[in-house]
Design an enzyme around this catalytic site. Structure first.
Site, PDB file in Angstrom:
ATOM      1  CG  HIS A  73      -6.912  49.478  40.528  1.00 51.99           C
ATOM      2  ND1 HIS A  73      -5.673  48.952  40.204  1.00 51.99           N
ATOM      3  CD2 HIS A  73      -7.765  48.406  40.539  1.00 51.99           C
ATOM      4  CE1 HIS A  73      -5.773  47.647  40.029  1.00 51.99           C
ATOM      5  NE2 HIS A  73      -7.037  47.286  40.229  1.00 51.99           N
ATOM      6  CE1 TYR A  97      -9.200  45.853  35.058  1.00 56.55           C
ATOM      7  CE2 TYR A  97      -7.881  45.780  37.057  1.00 56.55           C
ATOM      8  CZ  TYR A  97      -8.788  45.190  36.194  1.00 56.55           C
ATOM      9  OH  TYR A  97      -9.287  43.940  36.466  1.00 56.55           O
ATOM     10  CG  HIS A 138      -3.818  44.336  38.794  1.00 57.07           C
ATOM     11  ND1 HIS A 138      -4.694  44.187  39.848  1.00 57.07           N
ATOM     12  CD2 HIS A 138      -2.575  44.130  39.314  1.00 57.07           C
ATOM     13  CE1 HIS A 138      -4.029  43.905  40.960  1.00 57.07           C
ATOM     14  NE2 HIS A 138      -2.736  43.872  40.654  1.00 57.07           N
TER      15      HIS A 138
END
Length: 367
Positions: free
Chosen positions: A170, A175, A173
């Site tokens: 990931h 993070y 977004h």
């Protein structure tokens, strides 16, 4: 409408074969008490595999770091009990004929001090800067960065050991990995900061460590985005040329598939071209790209009684055209799969009228 036949063509790359082009997008659910996914989580994913999803990417799962997640019911990807829970999920999905990858996650400063499961752990980020641009914490040391890289690699090795079909990192977004990418949150002056290419260095080392942990034939997917949670207008890059600078080191490090997160798949990424972010990514890297963004949802909410619902076949003709044109290789679905696990089968069989529309009610339980 016509059946969007492009969605149901097999997908084959050098490391991954799927029966169709439909991916379940990672969606945080928070139904894993103490970080352990139970039988209900296994059944939740099994239903999507049985419903015709070609590849499932799990909700974000915390790597082995004290501040990796925010919430005591967010699933973890370390520890014997949690990993056994995920092994059960893998078996359930495989028994239903599906394939599945975990999304490996560290939230960075999207976590607040005092959040569970480790209330004493402070959020971490490249420069100690919050998503609002405020200096709130100490920057990560290079030793701490190496510990984080190793935690990602350990999670990747565990994913392969317990039978997953690949991993997704990931990097979107806002993070942790994305906080290294973004100039607003990365103001480091060492090798992990600086210009756009230097800001990819942390991700490059994570990818390389994961590749070393899993070997040459295990798929690695990287999710990235321009937008951030709470900052939808944010941009990592402003042009195809900058996107090329950003993607090339990540591709060279060992990414096999790029998952390009946009909020609406039909919107062009740059002026002068109809290509979206996934289309440009595929064109630049030559590697498969996953697109995503409001598939099967109307642009406007429809009022039905007291519930706000979104209908089930919006934009599918446009999606079919883009996929037939080869603009991207796979398409990720989110909310439509929460409301109706059989969405792929119903669309393939032309039973769109039978699709269960999304409502906010489905977020309150696993179904």
């Amino acid at each position: 409408m016509n059946v969007p036949s492009s969605l149901f063509k097999p997908f084959t790359s050098d490391k991954l074969t799927l029966p169709n082009r439909i991916v379940m997008a990672p969606m945080t659910r928070g139904f894993s008490p103490s970080g352990v996914p139970g039988p209900d989580v296994a059944d939740y994913y099994r239903l999507r595999a049985a419903g015709g999803v070609g590849l499932i990417i799990t909700e974000g799962t915390g790597i082995n770091h004290p501040s990796s997640v925010s919430g005591e019911n967010i699933p973890l990807f370390y520890g014997e009990e949690a990993l056994q829970g995920w092994a059960n999920v893998v078996k359930a999905v495989h028994d239903a004929g599906g394939k599945i990858m975990p999304q490996l996650w560290h939230v960075g400063t999207a976590r607040r001090s005092g959040d569970l499961p480790n209330a004493e752990a402070h959020p971490v980020s490249p420069s100690g800067i919050s998503m609002a641009g405020e200096a709130a914490y100490e920057p990560l040391t290079e030793e701490e960065i190496q510990e984080l890289i190793q935690a990602y690699a350990e999670a990747a090795a565990d994913a392969k050991r317990i039978g997953f079909d690949g991993i997704e990192l990931h990097g979107a977004h806002g993070y942790l990995i994305d906080q290294f990418f973004w100039a607003q949150t990365n103001r480091r002056s060492d090798k992990y900061g600086g210009d756009l290419v230097r800001r990819t260095q942390f991700a490059v080392e994570v990818i390389e460590a994961c590749r070393a942990a899993v070997g040459p034939d295990f798929p690695i997917v990287l999710r990235f985005s321009q937008w951030k949670m709470g900052s939808y207008e944010a941009k990592l890059v402003e042009s195809p040329e900058e996107l090329k600078q950003f993607l090339e080191p990540l591709s060279a490090a060992g990414v096999d598939i790029f998952h390009c997160s946009t909020r609406r798949f039909w919107l062009p990424e740059f002026e002068g071209s109809d290509l979206n972010l996934a289309g440009w990514t595929q064109k630049i890297t030559g590697k498969p790209a996953i697109s995503v963004g409001s598939v099967g949802l109307e642009a406007e909410f429809v009022e039905r009684g007291s519930e706000k619902q979104e209908t089930g076949d919006a934009h599918l003709d446009l999606l079919d055209d883009k996929m037939k044109n080869g603009e991207f290789d796979l398409i990720a679905l989110g909310r439509v799969l929460l409301s109706d696990p059989e969405w792929p089968l119903k669309v393939q069989e032309g039973h769109n009228a039978d699709i269960i529309p999304f409502t906010s009610e489905v977020l309150s339980k696993l179904h």
